[in-house]
Write a protein that holds these residues in place. Structure first.
Motif, PDB file in Angstrom:
ATOM      1  N   LYS A  48       0.883  -1.263   0.059  1.00  0.00           N
ATOM      2  CA  LYS A  48      -0.074   0.010   0.004  1.00  0.00           C
ATOM      3  C   LYS A  48       0.888   1.245   0.167  1.00  0.00           C
ATOM      4  O   LYS A  48       0.387   2.422   0.214  1.00  0.00           O
ATOM      5  N   TYR A  49       2.105   1.314  -0.294  1.00  0.00           N
ATOM      6  CA  TYR A  49       3.123   2.134  -0.069  1.00  0.00           C
ATOM      7  C   TYR A  49       3.491   2.573  -1.779  1.00  0.00           C
ATOM      8  O   TYR A  49       4.083   1.258  -2.481  1.00  0.00           O
ATOM      9  N   GLU A  50       3.929   3.772  -2.057  1.00  0.00           N
ATOM     10  CA  GLU A  50       4.476   3.901  -3.324  1.00  0.00           C
ATOM     11  C   GLU A  50       5.765   4.507  -2.814  1.00  0.00           C
ATOM     12  O   GLU A  50       6.110   5.496  -2.103  1.00  0.00           O
ATOM     13  N   VAL A  51       7.172   4.039  -3.603  1.00  0.00           N
ATOM     14  CA  VAL A  51       8.334   4.511  -3.256  1.00  0.00           C
ATOM     15  C   VAL A  51       8.732   5.531  -4.591  1.00  0.00           C
ATOM     16  O   VAL A  51       8.427   5.306  -5.727  1.00  0.00           O
ATOM     17  N   LYS A  52       9.096   6.584  -4.133  1.00  0.00           N
ATOM     18  CA  LYS A  52       9.645   7.833  -4.996  1.00  0.00           C
ATOM     19  C   LYS A  52      11.012   8.027  -4.625  1.00  0.00           C
ATOM     20  O   LYS A  52      11.486   8.129  -3.522  1.00  0.00           O
ATOM     21  N   TYR A  53      11.912   7.779  -5.542  1.00  0.00           N
ATOM     22  CA  TYR A  53      13.391   8.031  -5.548  1.00  0.00           C
ATOM     23  C   TYR A  53      13.890   9.402  -6.135  1.00  0.00           C
ATOM     24  O   TYR A  53      13.288  10.237  -6.852  1.00  0.00           O
ATOM     25  N   THR A  54      14.896   9.855  -5.249  1.00  0.00           N
ATOM     26  CA  THR A  54      15.595  11.295  -5.711  1.00  0.00           C
ATOM     27  C   THR A  54      16.724  10.849  -6.315  1.00  0.00           C
ATOM     28  O   THR A  54      17.716   9.808  -6.122  1.00  0.00           O
ATOM     29  N   ALA A  55      17.216  11.540  -7.716  1.00  0.00           N
ATOM     30  CA  ALA A  55      18.590  11.186  -8.220  1.00  0.00           C
ATOM     31  C   ALA A  55      19.886  11.591  -7.439  1.00  0.00           C
ATOM     32  O   ALA A  55      19.588  12.418  -6.404  1.00  0.00           O
ATOM     33  N   ALA A  56      20.833  10.727  -7.492  1.00  0.00           N
ATOM     34  CA  ALA A  56      21.748  10.874  -6.581  1.00  0.00           C
ATOM     35  C   ALA A  56      23.121  11.656  -7.261  1.00  0.00           C
ATOM     36  O   ALA A  56      23.814  11.209  -7.944  1.00  0.00           O
ATOM     37  N   THR A  57      22.766  13.065  -7.098  1.00  0.00           N
ATOM     38  CA  THR A  57      23.646  14.056  -7.722  1.00  0.00           C
ATOM     39  C   THR A  57      25.116  14.277  -6.836  1.00  0.00           C
ATOM     40  O   THR A  57      25.099  13.833  -5.702  1.00  0.00           O
ATOM     41  N   LYS A  58      26.127  14.789  -7.395  1.00  0.00           N
ATOM     42  CA  LYS A  58      27.230  14.708  -6.673  1.00  0.00           C
ATOM     43  C   LYS A  58      26.898  16.061  -5.722  1.00  0.00           C
ATOM     44  O   LYS A  58      27.563  16.237  -4.704  1.00  0.00           O
ATOM     45  N   GLU A  59      26.166  16.978  -6.076  1.00  0.00           N
ATOM     46  CA  GLU A  59      25.707  17.964  -5.080  1.00  0.00           C
ATOM     47  C   GLU A  59      25.161  18.021  -3.954  1.00  0.00           C
ATOM     48  O   GLU A  59      25.016  18.634  -3.052  1.00  0.00           O
ATOM     49  N   ALA A  60      24.721  16.736  -3.958  1.00  0.00           N
ATOM     50  CA  ALA A  60      23.516  16.460  -2.646  1.00  0.00           C
ATOM     51  C   ALA A  60      24.047  16.281  -1.505  1.00  0.00           C
ATOM     52  O   ALA A  60      23.634  16.579  -0.167  1.00  0.00           O
ATOM     53  N   GLY A  61      25.456  15.865  -1.351  1.00  0.00           N
ATOM     54  CA  GLY A  61      26.357  15.796  -0.055  1.00  0.00           C
ATOM     55  C   GLY A  61      26.401  14.398   0.089  1.00  0.00           C
ATOM     56  O   GLY A  61      26.012  13.323  -0.365  1.00  0.00           O
ATOM     57  N   PRO A  62      27.039  14.114   1.353  1.00  0.00           N
ATOM     58  CA  PRO A  62      27.387  12.662   2.051  1.00  0.00           C
ATOM     59  C   PRO A  62      26.113  11.915   2.315  1.00  0.00           C
ATOM     60  O   PRO A  62      24.988  12.491   2.686  1.00  0.00           O
ATOM     61  N   LEU A  63      26.119  10.631   2.482  1.00  0.00           N
ATOM     62  CA  LEU A  63      25.241   9.894   3.081  1.00  0.00           C
ATOM     63  C   LEU A  63      25.282   9.833   4.415  1.00  0.00           C
ATOM     64  O   LEU A  63      26.442   9.711   5.099  1.00  0.00           O
TER      65      LEU A  63
END
Length: 225
Positions: free
Chosen positions: A147-162
């Motif tokens: 019952k959940y939809e997963v939305k992903y965000t592009a892994a850009t270099k500018e996003a920062g550390p994990l």
């Protein structure tokens, strides 16, 4: 399903906002002088990792993630009820090509991996994973993963550390800060309690068997608030 919706942004914003308390650094490695002694290779051959120019480079293992997938781990003195943050910069040296191929950091206990912050190929795109889970069901169906939809965000270099933020029984996946000092907030989940051992591990897997892929880890840091 152990996720909770709606309060993630608020919780993590509170964690990263200035709160007037110092940081207790539990462990850090800038990889400028080789590999720190606290690291423990688990299933990794010496040919599977190297330290180059202030970076740890790791071979992406072929095949899907399993309990036996090799990793580099560090065991540290903290509990599930503490507030502890791990941060690491992750950059593929070679472009990831296989759906499911990933590299990232995991929260560990003595039974193995429990919670992840990754860069991963999903539908042929490099994204930040786990993504945001949006509930699409009816009241009372919150426990059904379908019952959940997963939305992903592009892994850009500018996003920062994990980052993984462990906070009083929960783990949160966060990315940042970026160049503007901002953070992106993603999946979070309750974690196992009363474990004998806690730590973090670096893992990369899912590479195609016919081609060698490497990934770079930089500025690994764990601190408690």
């Amino acid at each position: 399903m152990r996720m909770q919706a709606g309060i993630l942004g608020l919780v993590v914003l509170l964690l990263v906002a200035p709160i007037g308390r110092g940081e207790d650094v539990l462990f850090e490695d800038d990889f400028k002088h080789g590999l720190a002694a606290k690291w423990q290779p688990v299933g990794l051959k010496k040919s599977d990792y190297r330290v180059v120019d202030g970076c740890l480079e790791m071979r992406v293992q072929p095949g899907k993630l399993t309990r036996d997938t090799p990793m580099l781990k560090v065991t540290l003195p903290f509990a599930s009820t503490d507030t502890v943050i791990v941060s690491v910069k992750v950059t593929p040296v070679d472009d990831f090509t296989e759906n499911g191929e990933f590299a990232g950091v995991y929260l560990l206990d003595e039974t193995g991996r429990e919670f992840a912050a990754k860069k991963q190929i999903v539908d042929d795109k490099l994204v930040l994973a786990p993504g945001n889970y949006e509930f699409k069901g009816k009241p009372g169906e919150e426990g059904d993963p379908g019952k959940y939809e997963v939305k992903y965000t592009a892994a850009t270099k500018e996003a920062g550390p994990l980052r993984i933020v462990v906070d009083r029984g929960y783990a949160h996946f966060q990315v940042g800060p970026n160049a503007d000092g901002k953070y992106l907030n993603f999946f979070h989940s309750a974690i196992r309690k009363e474990k004998r051992e806690r730590g973090f591990g670096l893992t990369a897997a899912g590479a195609p068997g016919e081609k060698e892929h490497w990934v770079r880890f930089e500025e690994f840091r764990v601190f408690r608030r």
